[in-house]
Design an enzyme around this catalytic site. Structure first.
Site, short mmCIF file in Angstrom:
data_model
loop_
_atom_site.label_atom_id
_atom_site.label_comp_id
_atom_site.label_asym_id
_atom_site.label_seq_id
_atom_site.Cartn_x
_atom_site.Cartn_y
_atom_site.Cartn_z
N LYS A 278 17.29 -3.44 -4.98
CA LYS A 278 16.06 -2.80 -5.38
C LYS A 278 15.49 -1.94 -4.48
O LYS A 278 15.21 -2.38 -3.42
CB LYS A 278 14.89 -3.81 -5.78
CG LYS A 278 13.69 -3.25 -6.30
CD LYS A 278 12.64 -4.29 -6.58
CE LYS A 278 11.10 -3.77 -6.64
NZ LYS A 278 10.14 -4.67 -7.00
N ASP A 283 5.96 0.92 -3.76
CA ASP A 283 5.22 0.44 -5.05
C ASP A 283 3.85 0.21 -5.10
O ASP A 283 3.12 -0.68 -4.42
CB ASP A 283 6.07 -1.02 -5.20
CG ASP A 283 5.60 -1.49 -6.49
OD1 ASP A 283 4.91 -0.87 -7.26
OD2 ASP A 283 5.80 -2.66 -6.91
N LYS A 290 -2.22 -1.73 -7.46
CA LYS A 290 -2.31 -2.94 -6.67
C LYS A 290 -3.60 -2.87 -6.07
O LYS A 290 -3.99 -1.71 -5.82
CB LYS A 290 -1.11 -2.77 -5.81
CG LYS A 290 0.27 -3.51 -6.42
CD LYS A 290 1.11 -3.51 -5.09
CE LYS A 290 2.51 -3.72 -5.61
NZ LYS A 290 2.67 -5.21 -6.37
N ASP A 301 9.39 -2.74 -0.39
CA ASP A 301 9.98 -2.82 -1.62
C ASP A 301 11.28 -2.31 -2.01
O ASP A 301 12.00 -2.39 -3.12
CB ASP A 301 8.74 -2.31 -2.68
CG ASP A 301 8.81 -3.25 -4.08
OD1 ASP A 301 9.22 -4.62 -4.04
OD2 ASP A 301 8.49 -2.87 -5.03
N ASP A 360 3.26 -2.68 -12.92
CA ASP A 360 3.62 -3.04 -11.55
C ASP A 360 4.75 -3.98 -11.88
O ASP A 360 5.56 -4.32 -10.81
CB ASP A 360 2.49 -3.66 -10.93
CG ASP A 360 2.62 -4.06 -9.66
OD1 ASP A 360 3.55 -3.60 -8.68
OD2 ASP A 360 1.72 -4.74 -9.16
N GLU A 362 7.71 -3.17 -12.32
CA GLU A 362 8.74 -2.00 -12.30
C GLU A 362 9.93 -2.24 -11.92
O GLU A 362 10.92 -1.75 -12.12
CB GLU A 362 7.95 -0.91 -11.54
CG GLU A 362 8.29 -0.81 -9.85
CD GLU A 362 7.76 -1.78 -9.10
OE1 GLU A 362 6.97 -2.71 -9.86
OE2 GLU A 362 8.42 -2.35 -8.05
N ARG A 364 12.13 -4.66 -12.31
CA ARG A 364 13.10 -5.14 -13.45
C ARG A 364 13.23 -4.03 -14.19
O ARG A 364 14.73 -3.99 -14.69
CB ARG A 364 12.47 -6.37 -14.24
CG ARG A 364 11.29 -5.81 -14.93
CD ARG A 364 10.28 -7.24 -15.56
NE ARG A 364 9.59 -7.79 -14.38
CZ ARG A 364 8.86 -8.80 -14.24
NH1 ARG A 364 8.78 -9.48 -15.55
NH2 ARG A 364 8.02 -9.29 -13.32
N1 BES Z 1 7.22 -5.65 -5.51
C1 BES Z 1 6.46 -6.52 -6.35
C2 BES Z 1 6.67 -7.85 -6.16
C3 BES Z 1 5.94 -8.27 -4.56
C4 BES Z 1 4.41 -8.52 -4.52
C5 BES Z 1 6.78 -8.53 -3.55
C6 BES Z 1 4.01 -8.98 -3.22
C7 BES Z 1 6.21 -9.25 -2.23
C8 BES Z 1 4.91 -9.23 -2.07
C9 BES Z 1 6.79 -6.26 -7.67
O1 BES Z 1 7.16 -4.96 -8.05
C10 BES Z 1 5.58 -6.80 -8.50
O2 BES Z 1 4.52 -5.95 -8.46
N2 BES Z 1 5.40 -7.61 -9.26
C11 BES Z 1 4.34 -8.02 -10.04
C12 BES Z 1 5.04 -8.62 -11.31
C13 BES Z 1 3.84 -9.01 -12.29
C14 BES Z 1 3.09 -7.67 -12.65
C15 BES Z 1 4.34 -9.46 -13.71
C16 BES Z 1 4.07 -9.31 -9.25
O3 BES Z 1 4.74 -10.10 -8.72
O4 BES Z 1 2.67 -9.37 -9.32
ZN ZN Z 2 8.03 -3.80 -6.92
MN MN Z 3 5.21 -3.68 -8.57
#
Ligand code: BES
Ligand code: ZN
Ligand code: MN
Length: 509
Positions: A278, A283, A290, A301, A360, A362, A364
């Site tokens: 990835k 992000d 966020k 990310d 967010d 994204e 996947r």
């Molecule tokens: N890149 C983030 C995941 C992440 C967050 C990694 C904080 C490390 C630290 C990912 O794209 C994301 O935002 N995931 C969301 C998914 C949710 C919206 C289902 C998350 O984990 O909050």
């Molecule tokens: Zn992300």
């Molecule tokens: Mn995200």
């Protein structure tokens, strides 16, 4: 750093510093015992006075020890002798390097590779020592206008081995340790770069330079796939994520064909091992934006992509006899008039439709199209590496990477490699029960499964695009970088994946 192994009588260079272990409570290691005899009880005397207990990491740097040919002797605490395990061994090596920082010691002879670490041989102890040293001296000052120069830095470490018969293993360990460390350093350097410099084009240029570097030979090519091709192919999920960014989404495909010999896995025609990273260079969360606190950390990310880049370098340096394809899925998730929205329904490259409930989630979306793209390679296995979910951090903290897989043998292999490399992972279940959480009113699935079991529902989402091959997913959200003040990429899981490839290549016994 220059590393070597040696047995027999240590060379008699005064400028050198000797490193020996002391156990709790005030127990001398075998070598410390020898030095104590030479110095007529000098070391034992100091310990008796309470100068050093032997607690892990505690240390004492001695000058001009009687009868000793070396200028300096570092006594380093190793904890209880019977409890010296892999983690503590690394800790001891790390503290040794810290103790020598800014002392002016430029060359050291290290006897710690002779300590007993349960279940670990000379190869392991030397290799892990090399990797730990390189990890602990890492700095990232490319973007500081004034670099801090160390006046007399540690330059050379000789690992002392008790018998000549251990030298071959020791030398192999150094070769592998140096290569893996170089891969880890490349991954850290790439991941630490800021998002205004490190965008998808930057990632693609790094990937292309690997193929252009003639020192790696001719059996490597890099192809960069841009938005036009993605559109023609129907990679709409990947494109949706990047459509709010001013920077083009670019997917780099690094194809390495290792040398063939008689190993099952490594014929030139053998089905490849595919690694997918990835590569969200930033992000923001998109329209589902966020919170601003620590948002800067979302430059990390792309740590999955950095891992793939680092592992490809290891494979190239060691000329691993395997066919490996590394994919860097570069993209940026931004807020813009053109951004994709919550509510959008996207037809993925696989034909399955996805209702976006949160922009967010994204990673996947980028990965699902990439995972469909790799079907054309008829892969033996596919491993994706991604900073995918905050939920994985809630589940496993910052210590363990989350592993999900559709194949028992593959997840077993990864677990073995993780223990060997000291780059730990933990299996999370991909049971059908969790798939229910992805039900959508309007499309085949949603892109989020709610807060509960968030790391697993993300894995379940990906599993719907990986039914054609053996697949493993590594969620490195908690392990790819140090959060908050100690900020900085860790280079994980380059060590794990390098170990996995080494095991498959049959290069270590
Ligand atoms: N890149 C983030 C995941 C992440 C967050 C990694 C904080 C490390 C630290 C990912 O794209 C994301 O935002 N995931 C969301 C998914 C949710 C919206 C289902 C998350 O984990 O909050
Ligand atoms: Zn992300
Ligand atoms: Mn995200």
């Amino acid at each position: 750093m220059y590393f070597s192994v040696k047995s027999g009588s240590p060379e008699k260079q005064r400028s050198t510093c000797v490193i020996v272990g002391i156990f709790e409570k005030r127990r001398l290691s075998d070598v410390a015992e020898q030095f104590d005899k030479i110095s007529e009880g000098y070391i034992r005397n100091l310990l008796r006075r309470g100068e050093l207990e032997g607690k892990i990491g505690h240390n004492l740097l001695l000058y001009n020890v009687p009868n000793l040919l070396y200028e300096r002797l570092l006594l380093i605490g190793c904890g209880k002798e019977s409890e010296l395990d892999e983690r503590k061994y690394k800790l001891v090596i790390n503290e040794t390097i810290n103790a020598l920082k800014n002392t002016g010691v430029m060359k050291a002879i290290c006897f710690l590779t002779e300590l007993t670490v349960k279940g670990r041989n000379t190869y392991w102890k030397v290799r892990i020592a090399v990797e730990t040293v390189e990890d602990s001296i890492y700095t990232f000052d490319h973007l500081k206008s004034k670099k801090i120069a160390i006046l007399r830095p540690l330059r050379k470490i000789v690992f002392y081995l008790s018998t000549r018969s251990k030298l071959t293993d020791g030398e192999l360990a150094i070769k592998h340790g140096i290569a893996i460390s170089a891969g880890i350093k490349s991954a850290k350097d790439l991941a630490n770069m800021p998002p205004n410099i490190c965008n998808s084009a930057y990632l693609a240029s790094k990937a292309s330079k690997l193929a252009a570097d003639s020192s790696y030979g001719k059996n490597i090519t890099t192809r960069v796939i841009g938005e036009k091709t993605m559109k023609d192919l129907g990679m709409n999920a990947y494109l949706a994520v990047g459509q709010g960014s001013a920077k083009e989404s670019l997917m780099s495909v690094i194809e390495y064909k290792g040398h063939d010999n008689n190993n099952d896995y490594n014929k030139k025609t053998a089905r490849p091992i595919v690694l997918v990273g990835k590569g969200l260079t930033f992000d923001s969360g998109g329209i589902s934006i966020k919170p601003s606190e620590n948002m800067n950390e979302m430059k990390y990310d792309m740590c999955g992509a950095a891992t793939v880049y680092g592992v490809m370098r290891v494979a190239l340096i060691l000329k691993l006899p395997l066919n490996i394809i590394g994919i860097i899925a570069g993209c940026e998730n931004m807020v813009d008039g053109r951004s994709f929205r919550p509510g959008d329904i996207i037809t993925t490259f696989s034909g399955q439709t996805v209702e976006v409930l949160n922009t967010d989630a994204e990673g996947r979306l980028v990965l699902c199209d990439t995972l469909t793209y790799v079907e054309q390679f008829d892969p033996a296995i596919v491993i994706d590496v991604a900073t995918l979910t905050g939920a994985c951090i809630i589940a496993l903290g910052h210590h363990l990477t989350g592993l999900m897989s559709n194949n028992k043998k593959l997840s077993h292999e990864l677990n073995v490699a993780a223990k060997q490399a000291g780059d730990l992972i933990w299996n999370l279940p991909l049971e059908d029960e969790f798939q229910e959480q992805l039900k959508s009113h309007f499309a085949d699935m949603t892109n989020v499964g709610g807060r509960d079991g968030g790391a697993i529902t993300a894995g379940c989402f990906l599993s719907r695009f990986t039914s054609k091959y053996h697949w493993a997913h590594l969620d490195i959200a908690g392990t790819a970088w140090n959060f908050g003040k100690t900020n900085g990429a860790t280079g994980r899981p380059v060590a794990l994946l390098s170990q996995f490839l080494l095991n498959r290549s049959g290069l270590i016994s």
